[in-house]
Design a protein around this motif. Sequence first.
Motif: not given
Lengths: 110, 112
Positions: B98-112
Amino acid sequence: EDQVTQSPEALRLQEGESSSLNCSYTVSGLRGLFWYRQDPGKGPEFLFTLYSAGEEKEKERLKATLTKKESFLHITAPKPEDSATYLCAVQARSGGKLIFGQGTELSVKP
Amino acid sequence: DAGVTQSPTHLIKTRGQQVTLRCSPKSGHDTVSWYQQALGQGPQFIFQYYEEEERQRGNFPDRFSGHQFPNYSSELNVNALLLGDSALYLCASSSGLAGEQYFGPGTRLTVT
């Protein structure tokens, strides 16, 4: 069903023009309400956590408030660097997941 | 103090393939949550890992699976990719469920 609605979807301000963003929520037992800032293509950046009605938090030009039904993010004398999408999320007592609204896209013009 | 890190930054896959995304939590954090964010939408919760077990799961099919390692890092696996899986995948870490959530920069996934 737990739900978060943010308004407006987009807000355009002139530099120095103060305004507020709204976050309305429905949750079965609120553990906490969270505000995040997100720049394009990046991960959300944590701003505030509010736990109970009447609580207020401040950081620079931002002030977040909480009632039993909604939260407001007040922006005082905004600058162009405040332009971003602001996300609101709630966490229920039943678990750790965050339920997000769709965000408010803020644009501040010089 | 290192924040949340994710790899890779970008990924392009073909429909039907499988993908693995990786996340290292912020120093001192032991819980990892994964979210999917479609363009113009808020993040949607996929699942949360604590003590190497899945503790909570969102409304995602079994094609989405995960793992947490003893060092608290985590992987997200997606099988049989669909075009609709194209999104920004975000990892968040916290101290406890239940702690405060800190986010990463993300992964951009593209499916073609």
